[in-house]
Design a protein around this motif. Structure first.
Motif, short mmCIF file in Angstrom:
data_model
loop_
_atom_site.label_atom_id
_atom_site.label_comp_id
_atom_site.label_asym_id
_atom_site.label_seq_id
_atom_site.Cartn_x
_atom_site.Cartn_y
_atom_site.Cartn_z
N THR A 136 -131.24 103.30 31.05
CA THR A 136 -130.84 103.07 29.66
C THR A 136 -131.96 102.27 28.98
OG1 THR A 136 -129.77 100.96 30.14
CG2 THR A 136 -128.42 102.95 30.38
N VAL A 137 -131.88 102.12 27.67
CA VAL A 137 -132.92 101.38 26.94
C VAL A 137 -132.99 99.93 27.40
CG1 VAL A 137 -132.89 102.86 24.90
CG2 VAL A 137 -131.32 100.92 25.03
N GLU A 138 -131.90 99.44 28.00
CA GLU A 138 -131.92 98.05 28.51
C GLU A 138 -132.46 97.96 29.93
OE1 GLU A 138 -129.02 98.72 25.36
OE2 GLU A 138 -129.03 99.52 27.40
N ASN A 174 -120.33 94.06 28.81
CA ASN A 174 -121.10 94.16 27.57
C ASN A 174 -121.95 95.42 27.48
OD1 ASN A 174 -120.15 91.53 26.85
ND2 ASN A 174 -121.73 90.65 28.16
N GLN A 175 -121.58 96.45 28.23
CA GLN A 175 -122.38 97.67 28.13
C GLN A 175 -122.21 98.23 26.72
OE1 GLN A 175 -120.16 99.84 31.35
NE2 GLN A 175 -120.19 101.55 29.91
N PRO A 176 -123.31 98.62 26.08
CA PRO A 176 -123.28 98.96 24.66
C PRO A 176 -122.59 100.26 24.31
CG PRO A 176 -125.45 99.35 25.55
CD PRO A 176 -124.66 98.67 26.63
N ASN A 177 -122.45 101.16 25.27
CA ASN A 177 -121.88 102.46 24.94
C ASN A 177 -120.97 102.95 26.06
OD1 ASN A 177 -121.65 105.42 24.43
ND2 ASN A 177 -123.05 104.91 22.75
N LYS A 178 -119.73 103.22 25.72
CA LYS A 178 -118.75 103.66 26.72
C LYS A 178 -118.91 105.14 27.07
CE LYS A 178 -116.97 99.55 26.73
NZ LYS A 178 -117.28 98.65 27.86
#
Length: 221
Positions: A136-138, A174-178
């Motif tokens: 992911t971008v993170e 806190n994952q940004p997208n489910k």
């Protein structure tokens, strides 16, 4: 909180297929699915570094494969550098897959309904990867330890429901997208999570085995 109770039947079926498939494959071109502990230091080195667009997992897709594009469009985008091989899940699980390989390694799988053949005009709706080069971008991706991932996405919650084939699922606080879904594993263990006694069918925990890692990442339309 991880709501294991309300996972849809189709989602459970896909996760079951993933776990069975990754646990059973032994072909050389799919060796990336078996991420050993020796790979983890390399994973740690690249964590939190934004991957190139061609190696990014997002809500839109995995690398060059985007949800909503057709199979033919992906073939054209990848050109002669890619190979496409049908890789069926076990019969009865409701899904099959096409493994997309480059340089002899599986990059990701396109998942589609059982008893159908993926045609160039078909739209891509489900993608999965177990290849640690995709993140992911993170900087979170397959092969990363849950401890490393928690430092980026917050507390991990693992769970399974015996009413839904006991498939273990993983969600970060806190994952940004489910739409991006993670599956865990711990080598030598049935479950990555450490579960206490339960009177019902739902099991949930924030504790996990010391060797627990992200097994695979899935993106669904």
């Amino acid at each position: 909180m991880l709501n294991v109770k309300v996972l849809s039947g189709s989602m459970i079926a896909v996760l079951l297929a993933i776990c069975s498939y990754l646990g059973a494959i032994s072909r050389p071109d799919a060796a990336v699915a078996h991420v050993g502990t020796k790979a983890l230091p390399e994973v740690a080195k690249v964590a939190q570094k934004t991957p190139a667009a061609s190696l990014t997992i997002s809500e839109r897709g995995i690398g060059s494969a985007k949800l909503g594009m057709t199979f033919g469009e992906l073939k054209k985008a990848l050109g002669s550098t890619a190979q496409f091989k049908e890789s069926p899940f076990k019969p009865g699980e409701g899904f099959e897959a096409v493994a997309v390989s480059q340089s002899g390694q599986v990059q990701y799988w396109i998942i589609y309904p059982f008893r159908t053949k993926l045609k160039d005009a078909d739209v891509i709706e489900d993608l999965m990867t177990a290849n640690p080069i995709y993140k992911t971008v993170e900087g979170v991706g397959p092969g990363m330890t849950l401890k490393q991932a928690e430092a980026i996405y917050g507390k991990a919650t693992l769970g399974y429901n015996t009413g839904y084939e006991s498939v273990e699922v993983l969600v970060f606080a806190n994952q940004p997208n489910k739409k991006i879904r993670f599956a865990p594993k711990a080598e030598g263990r049935q479950y990555a999570g450490v579960y206490g006694a339960s009177q019902g069918s739902v099991h949930e925990t924030n504790k996990y085995q010391p060797n627990a890692v992200i097994r695979s990442v899935m993106v669904r339309k």
